[in-house]
Design an enzyme around this catalytic site. Structure first.
Site: not given
Ligand code: GDP
Length: 326
Positions: A127, A129, A151
């Site tokens: 991701s 992220e 996450y």
């Protein structure tokens, strides 16, 4: 006929990937959480259309025994690990649960594959992220990770596990670093689908306003249909490598609002309420990916434009809510 196993098959990406692989004559297996109901459960709406063609199994990704039995029985040639806990609450228990669940599931899958299907090609859904508070924009495969959520941390650990099994254990394993990708199958927890579904409800007189946080934030939004073709392309080669999967373009929430409401001949400014409950500060460095590596090495490029994607999402919500009202 090739066999593929997809974790998270009932989600947005899993459902598109399943359809894509079925079109290529794959035998498609999917892993469902135990106790999540059978395939007729309404929460599996994304795979309803193709569920008769899928082989669905209940199994707990955190239990090695379940996974070993499954992998031994299926003998997949490709495995796409898309399942992950994403929702970030703000308690210690939730944080450690997300970290444990996401890292253990990836580790257990890799262990089970090494033991029972060592030639299986493995895709891990990373991701943007992972970059989090990025030191540069756009980000590419060499940009250092700096996650700002648990996450994101769990995805960095997953990526390290993938590299370890690739470089030191001989598995074909790779990470696709996925930027935001949307579609009519996106959950309404995400801002894009929240906007399209609420705009449609306003048009139909079911709602009167849309409450959002920071509309100057920007995202590199692709279409999930394009994202899954990149996953496939990453395994359709003899060289397992990690790739950024992105469009390379950003739009603000405001751009999205204008387009979505515009599709319905509405002016978003008449309905928008800025609500501090949804406010998150704008990132200092935008998360925008540089897809150059996958474009040049795997000949992948997104086909659906931002405009087409917004239109498809609005039209799909319009059809859905009109049906509901009949
Ligand atoms: P993610 O944050 O990249 O996982 O994706 P989201 O779709 O949840 O959010 C994208 C951007 O929309 C973020 O920068 C949010 O700050 C912004 N945003 C503004 N209003 C909202 C809202 O009401 N809900 C959500 N989810 N995001 C919002």
């Amino acid at each position: 006929m090739k066999r593929a196993l997809i974790t998270g098959i009932a989600g947005q990406d899993g459902s598109y990937l399943a359809e894509y692989l079925l079109d290529r004559d794959y035998e498609v297996h999917g892993l469902l959480r135990p106790g999540s109901g059978d395939a007729s459960d309404p929460s599996f709406w994304r795979i309803q259309k193709v569920r008769d063609q899928l082989h669905l199994h209940a199994g707990n990704l955190e239990k090695t025994r379940d996974l070993e039995d499954l992998i031994q029985a299926i003998q997949p040639e490709e495995c796409y690990h898309l399942a992950a806990e994403t929702f970030v609450f703000h308690s210690l228990e939730d944080e450690s649960a997300i970290l444990k669940s996401n890292t253990q599931s990836t580790h257990h899958l890799l262990l089970a594959l090494k033991a029972h299907a060592p030639n299986c090609r493995f895709f891990f859904a990373g991701s943007s992220e992972m970059f989090g508070h990025a030191p540069e924009a756009p980000q590419n495969e060499n940009t250092p990770f700096n996650p700002r959520s648990i996450y994101g941390v769990s995805k960095v650990i997953g990526h390290d596990l993938i590299r370890y099994y690739r470089e030191h254990q001989g598995l074909f394993a790779c990470t696709g670093i996925l930027y935001n990708h949307e579609s009519p199958r996106r959950s309404t927890r995400f801002v894009t689908r929240k906007i399209t579904s609420t705009a449609v409800k306003i048009k139909l007189g079911i709602e009167s306003e849309l409450r959002l946080g920071n509309i100057e934030s920007e995202r590199d939004w692709g279409h999930a249909k394009d994202t899954v073709t990149a996953m496939y392309a990453m395994l359709a080669t003899d060289n397992p490598e990690d790739y950024v999967i992105a469009t390379g373009r950003t739009h603000t929430i405001r751009n999205f609002l204008e387009r979505a409401f515009g599709e319905l001949d509405l002016d978003y400014e008449e309905y928008l309420v800025i609500d501090p409950e949804f406010y998150r500060p704008k990132e200092e460095v935008p998360l925008v990916g540089d897809p150059d590596k996958i474009r040049s090495q795997r000949h992948w490029q997104p086909k659906v434009s931002f405009e087409e994607m917004v239109r498809e999402m609005v039209q799909s919500d319009l059809e859905y809510f009109q049906r509901m009202l009949q």
